[in-house]
Design a protein around this motif. Structure first.
Motif, PDB file in Angstrom:
ATOM      1  N   PRO A 179       0.803  -1.228   0.000  1.00 49.73           N
ATOM      2  CA  PRO A 179       0.000   0.000   0.000  1.00 49.73           C
ATOM      3  C   PRO A 179       0.833   1.274   0.000  1.00 49.73           C
ATOM      4  O   PRO A 179       0.383   2.321  -0.482  1.00 49.73           O
ATOM      5  CB  PRO A 179      -0.827  -0.112   1.287  1.00 49.73           C
ATOM      6  N   ALA A 180       2.061   1.203   0.540  1.00 51.79           N
ATOM      7  CA  ALA A 180       2.915   2.392   0.583  1.00 51.79           C
ATOM      8  C   ALA A 180       3.689   2.579  -0.717  1.00 51.79           C
ATOM      9  O   ALA A 180       4.536   3.475  -0.812  1.00 51.79           O
ATOM     10  CB  ALA A 180       3.890   2.284   1.748  1.00 51.79           C
ATOM     11  N   GLY A 181       3.415   1.754  -1.713  1.00 49.58           N
ATOM     12  CA  GLY A 181       4.073   1.894  -3.006  1.00 49.58           C
ATOM     13  C   GLY A 181       5.277   1.011  -3.179  1.00 49.58           C
ATOM     14  O   GLY A 181       6.006   1.128  -4.174  1.00 49.58           O
ATOM     15  N   GLY A 182       5.525   0.128  -2.232  1.00 48.77           N
ATOM     16  CA  GLY A 182       6.659  -0.774  -2.358  1.00 48.77           C
ATOM     17  C   GLY A 182       6.435  -1.777  -3.469  1.00 48.77           C
ATOM     18  O   GLY A 182       5.329  -2.268  -3.663  1.00 48.77           O
ATOM     19  N   GLU A 183       7.486  -2.059  -4.216  1.00 52.86           N
ATOM     20  CA  GLU A 183       7.400  -3.043  -5.275  1.00 52.86           C
ATOM     21  C   GLU A 183       8.774  -3.654  -5.490  1.00 52.86           C
ATOM     22  O   GLU A 183       9.793  -3.073  -5.139  1.00 52.86           O
ATOM     23  CB  GLU A 183       6.907  -2.409  -6.581  1.00 52.86           C
ATOM     24  N   ARG A 184       8.786  -4.821  -6.071  1.00 59.49           N
ATOM     25  CA  ARG A 184      10.045  -5.481  -6.357  1.00 59.49           C
ATOM     26  C   ARG A 184      10.789  -4.709  -7.460  1.00 59.49           C
ATOM     27  O   ARG A 184      10.230  -4.375  -8.494  1.00 59.49           O
ATOM     28  CB  ARG A 184       9.787  -6.912  -6.836  1.00 59.49           C
ATOM     29  N   GLU A 185      12.048  -4.388  -7.202  1.00 58.54           N
ATOM     30  CA  GLU A 185      12.845  -3.680  -8.197  1.00 58.54           C
ATOM     31  C   GLU A 185      13.317  -4.674  -9.248  1.00 58.54           C
ATOM     32  O   GLU A 185      14.068  -5.600  -8.955  1.00 58.54           O
ATOM     33  CB  GLU A 185      14.062  -3.017  -7.522  1.00 58.54           C
ATOM     34  N   GLU A 186      12.874  -4.490 -10.475  1.00 57.64           N
ATOM     35  CA  GLU A 186      13.242  -5.396 -11.552  1.00 57.64           C
ATOM     36  C   GLU A 186      14.106  -4.671 -12.566  1.00 57.64           C
ATOM     37  O   GLU A 186      13.949  -3.481 -12.808  1.00 57.64           O
ATOM     38  CB  GLU A 186      11.992  -5.943 -12.245  1.00 57.64           C
ATOM     39  N   ALA A 187      15.014  -5.412 -13.165  1.00 58.69           N
ATOM     40  CA  ALA A 187      15.822  -4.861 -14.236  1.00 58.69           C
ATOM     41  C   ALA A 187      15.044  -4.920 -15.540  1.00 58.69           C
ATOM     42  O   ALA A 187      14.240  -5.833 -15.763  1.00 58.69           O
ATOM     43  CB  ALA A 187      17.124  -5.648 -14.361  1.00 58.69           C
ATOM     44  N   ALA A 188      15.276  -3.956 -16.394  1.00 58.24           N
ATOM     45  CA  ALA A 188      14.661  -3.985 -17.714  1.00 58.24           C
ATOM     46  C   ALA A 188      15.225  -5.159 -18.512  1.00 58.24           C
ATOM     47  O   ALA A 188      16.309  -5.674 -18.209  1.00 58.24           O
ATOM     48  CB  ALA A 188      14.952  -2.677 -18.444  1.00 58.24           C
TER      49      ALA A 188
END
Length: 415
Positions: A179-188
């Motif tokens: 809910p706080a905007g956290g997401e898994r950081e993925e490489a392009a």
């Protein structure tokens, strides 16, 4: 029968079951019980003791008497025992444990040699309530990794219960982090469409340019992780007219040291044969083409080998971080720092070719084999597929149809 006879008969009945012996032999008596002085023996029993019916456990007085010699190891053995595991894994593990111990000391809690489940629960609550130094939240995946490192710090049977903390982390993921905007950081995914643009911007008339072009071509063709590129030796490449054989001695999937070759066929867009041969020629000129030396080397701005006398960790090898910086720098020079909102990193050279192959309908099993994933891994489809990478969102934005400042013709028409 007289009284005497009756008495005699009674007397005979009383001795009829007695043992008869010769007068010249002494009567046999049962052996006497031998009394052993001192306390009864003590046995060593643990939860892992295995005994068959009638077997006695080992006794404490049978314990071998160790001498100082039985506890002494050579310095090399001590180093190997303390530095077991990949260096990156070891550093992360030790750093996590040190931070937990420091927090416990600060809070007046005990971390070593044993700790409690409550201490671990309180520590992870602290991490969830606080933030990292850059102000961002701890990701749930990072917290799970920290938990594993801390729990396995203690011997089996004395470990704090991590199941409660895992549930806390999952609740944190769903109720606070996402809910706080956290997401898994993925490489392009640096698919071939974009990789060609990056390669075209590299000046291959310079030694640094030839190194970087060969590095990008090999990494894409091998679906390599950054550290795997850094670990390559000169002997790990074999060049043929129609392609390049690339050998990986050990990977994240295969940690048993059983090496694996992969053939990357040459093609007009990747030009891997030309680029690898050019870089190997540079290594010969630098007298750095010994088969046991690293394939990709640190270079000065003039194209000479950089001194690595102070590089005590990686020696002559580049680090995984250095590979990542090279990829990001080359992508930025080609104007593809981001692809559809995701950063281009060294991991993009793993996601990109997998995406290209899936779009070409290459079976999952073949992509697992090419990328050295586990035989049952879902990652090629779940984490390393970027299905819209060849669609440039900047060129398809529907807002482009709206005139600047929203000034439609009817707005300026005369009444």
């Amino acid at each position: 029968m007289t009284a005497a006879a009756g008495a005699e008969g009674t007397e005979l009945e009383e001795v009829v079951d007695a043992e008869l012996v010769d007068d010249d032999q002494p009567a046999r008596r049962p052996p006497a019980t031998v009394a052993i002085p001192g306390p009864s023996p003590e046995y060593r029993l643990t939860r892992d003791t295995l005994l068959v019916e009638g077997e006695l456990p080992p006794r404490f007085d049978e314990q071998p008497v160790f001498t100082e010699r039985d506890f002494i190891v050579p310095p090399s053995a001590k180093r190997r025992a303390e530095e077991r595991g990949a260096r990156n894994t070891r550093v992360n593990r030790d750093t996590t444990r040190d931070r937990f111990e420091e927090w416990c000391v600060k809070e007046g809690r005990i971390a070593r040699p044993a700790t409690t489940t409550a201490n671990v629960v309180a520590y992870f609550d602290h991490l969830m309530e606080s933030r990292k130094m850059d102000g961002s939240q701890y990701s749930p995946d990072s917290l799970l990794a920290y938990l594993s490192r801390i729990v396995t710090w203690y011997p089996a049977g004395e470990r704090p219960d991590g199941s409660l903390v895992r549930q806390m982390i999952e609740d944190y993921r769903l109720e606070e982090y996402i809910p706080a905007g956290g997401e898994r950081e993925e490489a392009a995914g640096l698919t071939l469409f974009y990789l060609v643009q990056v390669l075209d911007k590299i000046d291959e008339s310079t030694r640094i340019g030839r190194r970087d072009a060969a590095m990008l071509a090999v990494a894409y063709g091998k679906l390599s992780r950054g550290i795997e590129v850094a670990d390559l030796l000169v002997k790990n490449l074999r060049v043929a007219d129609d392609g390049v054989w690339v050998y990986t001695a050990k990977s994240k999937t295969r940690r048993d040291g059983e090496g694996k070759w992969r053939f990357v066929r040459d093609r007009a867009d990747l030009q891997i044969v030309r680029r690898v041969r050019a870089w190997l020629g540079d290594l010969r000129e630098l007298d750095a083409d010994n088969p046991t030396l690293p394939l990709f080397r640190a270079l000065s701005t003039t194209g000479n080998l950089k001194g690595r006398s102070n590089a005590t960790v990686r020696g002559l090898h580049l680090s995984g971080r250095a590979i990542n910086e090279i990829v990001k720098k080359r992508a930025a020079a080609a104007g593809v720092t981001y692809i559809n909102g995701l950063k281009v990193t060294s991991h993009s050279l793993r996601a990109g070719p997998n995406t290209d192959m899936k779009r070409a309908k290459v079976p999952l099993a073949d992509r697992r084999e090419a990328g050295d994933w586990g035989e049952k891994s879902p990652l090629p489809d779940s984490r390393y597929n970027r299905p819209d990478d060849t669609v440039d969102a900047a060129e398809t934005d529907p807002l482009d149809a709206v005139p600047l400042f929203g000034r439609f013709k009817e707005d300026t028409a005369e009444p």
